[in-house]
Scaffold this motif. Structure first.
Motif, PDB file in Angstrom:
ATOM      1  N   SER A 205      -9.662  63.289  46.251  1.00 21.20           N
ATOM      2  CA  SER A 205     -10.474  63.423  44.252  1.00 21.20           C
ATOM      3  C   SER A 205     -10.142  62.005  44.035  1.00 21.20           C
ATOM      4  O   SER A 205     -10.797  61.807  43.007  1.00 21.20           O
ATOM      5  CB  SER A 205      -9.884  64.603  43.811  1.00 21.20           C
ATOM      6  OG  SER A 205      -8.714  64.746  43.763  1.00 21.20           O
ATOM      7  N   GLU A 206      -8.103  61.862  43.802  1.00 18.52           N
ATOM      8  CA  GLU A 206      -7.711  61.042  43.508  1.00 18.52           C
ATOM      9  C   GLU A 206      -9.123  59.490  43.638  1.00 18.52           C
ATOM     10  O   GLU A 206      -9.064  59.024  42.578  1.00 18.52           O
ATOM     11  CB  GLU A 206      -6.644  60.692  43.673  1.00 18.52           C
ATOM     12  CG  GLU A 206      -6.250  60.580  45.243  1.00 18.52           C
ATOM     13  CD  GLU A 206      -6.328  61.257  45.552  1.00 18.52           C
ATOM     14  OE1 GLU A 206      -6.026  61.090  46.705  1.00 18.52           O
ATOM     15  OE2 GLU A 206      -6.481  62.239  45.585  1.00 18.52           O
ATOM     16  N   ARG A 207      -9.185  59.282  45.306  1.00 19.25           N
ATOM     17  CA  ARG A 207      -9.986  58.290  44.846  1.00 19.25           C
ATOM     18  C   ARG A 207     -11.324  58.147  44.975  1.00 19.25           C
ATOM     19  O   ARG A 207     -11.839  57.078  45.026  1.00 19.25           O
ATOM     20  CB  ARG A 207     -10.016  58.235  46.936  1.00 19.25           C
ATOM     21  CG  ARG A 207      -8.458  57.801  47.373  1.00 19.25           C
ATOM     22  CD  ARG A 207      -8.384  57.263  49.261  1.00 19.25           C
ATOM     23  NE  ARG A 207      -7.648  57.879  49.644  1.00 19.25           N
ATOM     24  CZ  ARG A 207      -7.567  58.258  50.647  1.00 19.25           C
ATOM     25  NH1 ARG A 207      -8.161  57.758  51.294  1.00 19.25           N
ATOM     26  NH2 ARG A 207      -5.900  58.761  51.496  1.00 19.25           N
ATOM     27  N   HIS A 208     -12.037  59.669  44.537  1.00 21.43           N
ATOM     28  CA  HIS A 208     -13.568  59.498  43.642  1.00 21.43           C
ATOM     29  C   HIS A 208     -13.696  59.593  42.423  1.00 21.43           C
ATOM     30  O   HIS A 208     -14.519  59.123  41.612  1.00 21.43           O
ATOM     31  CB  HIS A 208     -13.920  61.322  44.558  1.00 21.43           C
ATOM     32  CG  HIS A 208     -14.363  60.832  45.752  1.00 21.43           C
ATOM     33  ND1 HIS A 208     -14.908  60.258  46.838  1.00 21.43           N
ATOM     34  CD2 HIS A 208     -14.237  61.449  47.220  1.00 21.43           C
ATOM     35  CE1 HIS A 208     -15.038  60.437  47.811  1.00 21.43           C
ATOM     36  NE2 HIS A 208     -14.869  61.479  48.168  1.00 21.43           N
ATOM     37  N   LEU A 209     -12.763  59.676  41.962  1.00 19.45           N
ATOM     38  CA  LEU A 209     -12.438  59.262  40.149  1.00 19.45           C
ATOM     39  C   LEU A 209     -12.730  57.909  39.455  1.00 19.45           C
ATOM     40  O   LEU A 209     -12.140  57.192  40.580  1.00 19.45           O
ATOM     41  CB  LEU A 209     -10.936  59.702  39.871  1.00 19.45           C
ATOM     42  CG  LEU A 209     -10.761  59.881  38.161  1.00 19.45           C
ATOM     43  CD1 LEU A 209     -11.270  61.132  37.718  1.00 19.45           C
ATOM     44  CD2 LEU A 209      -8.928  59.524  38.262  1.00 19.45           C
TER      45      LEU A 209
ATOM     46  N   PRO B 122     -21.551  61.904  53.712  1.00 23.29           N
ATOM     47  CA  PRO B 122     -21.122  61.259  52.167  1.00 23.29           C
ATOM     48  C   PRO B 122     -20.872  62.549  51.401  1.00 23.29           C
ATOM     49  O   PRO B 122     -21.191  63.211  51.424  1.00 23.29           O
ATOM     50  CB  PRO B 122     -22.435  60.974  52.026  1.00 23.29           C
ATOM     51  CG  PRO B 122     -23.673  62.303  52.802  1.00 23.29           C
ATOM     52  CD  PRO B 122     -22.332  62.369  54.131  1.00 23.29           C
ATOM     53  N   ALA B 123     -20.160  61.237  50.195  1.00 25.81           N
ATOM     54  CA  ALA B 123     -19.181  62.248  48.932  1.00 25.81           C
ATOM     55  C   ALA B 123     -20.443  62.718  47.942  1.00 25.81           C
ATOM     56  O   ALA B 123     -20.310  63.569  47.175  1.00 25.81           O
ATOM     57  CB  ALA B 123     -18.331  61.652  48.902  1.00 25.81           C
ATOM     58  N   ASP B 124     -21.360  61.713  48.098  1.00 26.45           N
ATOM     59  CA  ASP B 124     -21.937  61.998  47.122  1.00 26.45           C
ATOM     60  C   ASP B 124     -22.248  63.555  46.595  1.00 26.45           C
ATOM     61  O   ASP B 124     -23.002  64.794  45.715  1.00 26.45           O
ATOM     62  CB  ASP B 124     -23.422  61.685  46.896  1.00 26.45           C
ATOM     63  CG  ASP B 124     -23.412  59.494  46.646  1.00 26.45           C
ATOM     64  OD1 ASP B 124     -21.912  59.590  46.346  1.00 26.45           O
ATOM     65  OD2 ASP B 124     -24.635  59.288  47.203  1.00 26.45           O
TER      66      ASP B 124
ATOM     67  N   LEU C 164     -16.574  60.959  32.934  1.00 30.88           N
ATOM     68  CA  LEU C 164     -15.537  60.830  34.257  1.00 30.88           C
ATOM     69  C   LEU C 164     -16.595  60.963  35.443  1.00 30.88           C
ATOM     70  O   LEU C 164     -17.480  61.878  35.339  1.00 30.88           O
ATOM     71  CB  LEU C 164     -15.031  61.965  33.849  1.00 30.88           C
ATOM     72  CG  LEU C 164     -13.729  62.232  33.049  1.00 30.88           C
ATOM     73  CD1 LEU C 164     -12.926  63.680  33.342  1.00 30.88           C
ATOM     74  CD2 LEU C 164     -12.688  60.787  33.125  1.00 30.88           C
ATOM     75  N   ARG C 165     -16.551  60.626  36.470  1.00 30.05           N
ATOM     76  CA  ARG C 165     -16.972  61.127  38.538  1.00 30.05           C
ATOM     77  C   ARG C 165     -16.106  61.380  38.796  1.00 30.05           C
ATOM     78  O   ARG C 165     -14.944  61.076  38.924  1.00 30.05           O
ATOM     79  CB  ARG C 165     -17.728  59.600  38.484  1.00 30.05           C
ATOM     80  CG  ARG C 165     -18.563  60.091  40.017  1.00 30.05           C
ATOM     81  CD  ARG C 165     -18.323  58.882  40.932  1.00 30.05           C
ATOM     82  NE  ARG C 165     -17.075  58.436  41.703  1.00 30.05           N
ATOM     83  CZ  ARG C 165     -17.884  57.358  42.465  1.00 30.05           C
ATOM     84  NH1 ARG C 165     -18.227  57.226  43.013  1.00 30.05           N
ATOM     85  NH2 ARG C 165     -16.558  57.031  42.905  1.00 30.05           N
ATOM     86  N   TYR C 166     -15.957  62.676  39.181  1.00 28.62           N
ATOM     87  CA  TYR C 166     -15.397  63.566  40.059  1.00 28.62           C
ATOM     88  C   TYR C 166     -15.133  64.442  41.411  1.00 28.62           C
ATOM     89  O   TYR C 166     -16.723  64.433  41.642  1.00 28.62           O
ATOM     90  CB  TYR C 166     -14.422  64.674  38.840  1.00 28.62           C
ATOM     91  CG  TYR C 166     -15.339  65.196  38.410  1.00 28.62           C
ATOM     92  CD1 TYR C 166     -15.771  66.275  38.585  1.00 28.62           C
ATOM     93  CD2 TYR C 166     -16.343  65.515  36.778  1.00 28.62           C
ATOM     94  CE1 TYR C 166     -16.380  67.768  37.893  1.00 28.62           C
ATOM     95  CE2 TYR C 166     -17.023  65.666  36.725  1.00 28.62           C
ATOM     96  CZ  TYR C 166     -17.054  67.411  37.397  1.00 28.62           C
ATOM     97  OH  TYR C 166     -17.483  68.637  35.980  1.00 28.62           O
ATOM     98  N   ALA C 167     -14.625  64.780  41.892  1.00 26.19           N
ATOM     99  CA  ALA C 167     -14.631  65.423  43.155  1.00 26.19           C
ATOM    100  C   ALA C 167     -15.076  67.010  42.548  1.00 26.19           C
ATOM    101  O   ALA C 167     -13.855  67.438  41.619  1.00 26.19           O
ATOM    102  CB  ALA C 167     -14.116  65.279  44.160  1.00 26.19           C
ATOM    103  N   LEU C 168     -15.875  67.755  42.563  1.00 30.31           N
ATOM    104  CA  LEU C 168     -16.004  69.358  42.789  1.00 30.31           C
ATOM    105  C   LEU C 168     -15.068  70.253  43.471  1.00 30.31           C
ATOM    106  O   LEU C 168     -14.091  69.836  44.507  1.00 30.31           O
ATOM    107  CB  LEU C 168     -17.466  69.862  43.057  1.00 30.31           C
ATOM    108  CG  LEU C 168     -18.627  68.909  42.061  1.00 30.31           C
ATOM    109  CD1 LEU C 168     -19.940  69.442  42.249  1.00 30.31           C
ATOM    110  CD2 LEU C 168     -18.316  69.736  40.898  1.00 30.31           C
ATOM    111  N   SER C 169     -14.487  70.971  43.716  1.00 30.83           N
ATOM    112  CA  SER C 169     -13.787  72.054  43.970  1.00 30.83           C
ATOM    113  C   SER C 169     -14.792  72.405  45.101  1.00 30.83           C
ATOM    114  O   SER C 169     -15.989  73.311  45.730  1.00 30.83           O
ATOM    115  CB  SER C 169     -13.422  72.956  43.027  1.00 30.83           C
ATOM    116  OG  SER C 169     -12.369  74.053  43.409  1.00 30.83           O
ATOM    117  N   PRO C 170     -14.048  72.623  46.347  1.00 32.98           N
ATOM    118  CA  PRO C 170     -14.192  73.216  47.770  1.00 32.98           C
ATOM    119  C   PRO C 170     -14.044  74.521  47.782  1.00 32.98           C
ATOM    120  O   PRO C 170     -14.906  75.194  48.886  1.00 32.98           O
ATOM    121  CB  PRO C 170     -13.554  72.424  48.794  1.00 32.98           C
ATOM    122  CG  PRO C 170     -11.920  72.246  48.092  1.00 32.98           C
ATOM    123  CD  PRO C 170     -12.290  72.153  46.508  1.00 32.98           C
ATOM    124  N   VAL C 171     -14.117  75.701  46.783  1.00 33.71           N
ATOM    125  CA  VAL C 171     -13.330  76.545  46.805  1.00 33.71           C
ATOM    126  C   VAL C 171     -14.672  77.580  46.211  1.00 33.71           C
ATOM    127  O   VAL C 171     -15.191  77.772  44.968  1.00 33.71           O
ATOM    128  CB  VAL C 171     -12.475  78.077  45.999  1.00 33.71           C
ATOM    129  CG1 VAL C 171     -12.206  78.287  45.569  1.00 33.71           C
ATOM    130  CG2 VAL C 171     -11.387  76.764  46.134  1.00 33.71           C
TER     131      VAL C 171
END
Length: 458
Positions: A83-87, A412-414, A427-434
């Motif tokens: 997630s830190e790399r997608h931020l 793809p992460a999109d 902010l662009r960020y990763a959503l939770s996978p839970v």
């Protein structure tokens, strides 16, 4: 015989009912988190167990017999584990490691240092007797042996770990101590009354709604755990010492859903006790013993707040000669032989993500959720413990099971990224996978500015 990490092993470590494993479905994507070790499987197992623990508690609080179905997609898991790399903060990518946090050649091998925080950087440089010029650091380290650097830097309060092979780690006294621990330690502390839950609404279904979490964790596993509990509806209040500032980008990545306040436990003890009196969960991420002088052992917390769930995270575990040492994911990888396996004799490597941190964070959150469920049936204050080195041991148990890295493209992460405005910027960020049926997709609030919230419950 080697065994890949899977959700059934994680769920068993959490004391979960094996009959519920049928509620978990996985979407496998072979290009996700490529590594020589089974990182993808470990990540999926930790997230899947956490999601199942959330679904189990959600069913209880919604008053239904059927536990919601859980779906674990390797694409979402992979995005969250980096997630830190997608931020992005207003389009700017953060710096994840400082220039002096890296591998260095020594006279007989390699060490890895961690110097992201100013106080750790200062202690490293003080030990070596040089300034911040990387060339000067490299020259000083090249004259010493890796074990000598490890011990000297630690003695000054810094962070440096010598590279070991898996065999060398297995022979180490700390490795033997950690191997005796379960993947997730779980303990009942007293006979406090059973927890009575208020029913929750269903849109979305938030199993941790109304649960107050005091978050005393830093970097990275603890904040991942509390970020997950915040996603699930908990009121998470992170407390930091005014003397230990946080890295802004790290806070932006892990601060979703939480509030952040500053509190000096020495000067503002009465404030902490007021917060503790109304807390349901206390998360701690400091090395074992560091909080004892403040009366914050699990037993002391349970005595003052019967019915509390205490969740503790450490790098090296609570036993062994390294139990009181500081540590981070990158350093645990180096000590345990992971870096040697993922690299070569000429150059040590690293996992494709800080998987020990993220995996341990989801295990810790899952332990809290399971403890809350058990309290509804049996009562009792509860203790949950997770250690990065023990998670590393679980990963290493699967060594040799996956073969060489796959050439398949990464998913793809999109689909697993989102954007929103915040006090920190766009902010662009990763959503939770839970993820489970009816559960939340995103956090209710973005991170605010570090340390600017009042130290009180809503």
């Amino acid at each position: 015989m080697t065994l890949l990490p899977d959700v059934s092993a994680a769920w068993a470590a959490l004391g979960g009912d094996p009959a519920l494993l049928g509620r978990v479905a996985s979407v496998e994507r072979r290009g996700a988190l490529p590594a020589r070790l089974p990182v993808r499987q470990l990540a999926r197992a930790c997230v899947g167990a956490c999601a199942l623990a959330a679904a189990e508690l959600a069913a209880r609080r919604a008053g239904t017999q059927e536990v919601p179905a859980v779906r674990v997609d390797d694409g979402g898991v992979a995005a969250a584990f980096v997630s830190e790399r997608h931020l992005l903060v207003d389009g700017r990518a953060p710096e994840t490691f400082a220039p002096l946090s890296r591998f260095w050649r020594t006279a007989d091998g390699w060490v890895r240092t961690h110097a992201n925080y100013p106080h750790h950087r200062a202690r490293l440089l003080d030990t070596l007797g040089v300034g911040e010029d990387p060339a000067a650091v490299a020259a000083a380290l090249a004259e010493r042996s890796a074990p000598e650097v490890e011990e000297a830097v630690y003695a000054r309060g810094g962070l440096a770990v010598a590279l070991r092979t898996p065999g060398e780690w297995a022979a180490h006294e700390q490795a033997r101590a950690v191997a005796e621990l379960p993947l997730v330690e779980r303990e009942r502390l007293d006979s406090a009354h059973a927890r009575a839950f208020a029913p929750v609404r269903r849109d979305p279904l938030l199993p941790a709604a109304g649960i107050r979490v005091l978050d005393l964790t830093r970097v990275l596993a603890g904040p991942v755990a509390s970020r997950t509990l915040a996603l699930l509806g908990a009121d998470v209040l992170r407390l930091d010492s005014p003397q230990l500032p946080e890295l802004p980008d790290q806070h932006a990545d892990t601060g979703f859903g939480k509030r952040s306040a500053l509190l000096d436990l020495r000067a503002d003890r009465s404030v902490f006790e007021e917060l503790l009196a109304a807390a349901d969960v206390v998360l701690t991420g400091y090395r074992p013993g560091a909080l004892e002088r403040f009366g914050l052992t699990p037993e002391q917390l349970a005595e003052r707040r019967p019915g509390v769930v205490v969740a503790q995270l450490s790098a090296w575990g609570r036993r062994g000669p390294w139990r009181d040492r500081r540590g981070f994911d990158s350093l645990v990888q180096v000590a345990t032989g992971i870096a040697a396996l993922e690299g070569s004799a000429e150059q040590p490597g690293a996992l494709p993500a800080q998987a020990l941190d993220h995996g341990s964070g989801y295990l810790l959150a899952a332990g809290v959720l399971r403890a809350l469920t058990e309290q509804a049936d049996e009562g009792g204050s509860r203790l949950v413990r997770v250690a990065l080195a023990r998670t590393a041991g679980w990963l290493l148990e699967g060594a040799g099971s996956t073969g060489p890295r796959t050439d398949e493209p990464a998913p793809p992460a999109d689909p697993w990224l989102a954007e929103r405005d915040s006090d920190l910027g766009r902010l662009r960020y990763a959503l939770s996978p839970v993820s489970f049926d009816g559960g939340p997709r995103d956090w209710q609030r973005p991170p605010g500015r570090w340390g600017t919230d009042p130290a009180r419950w809503w």
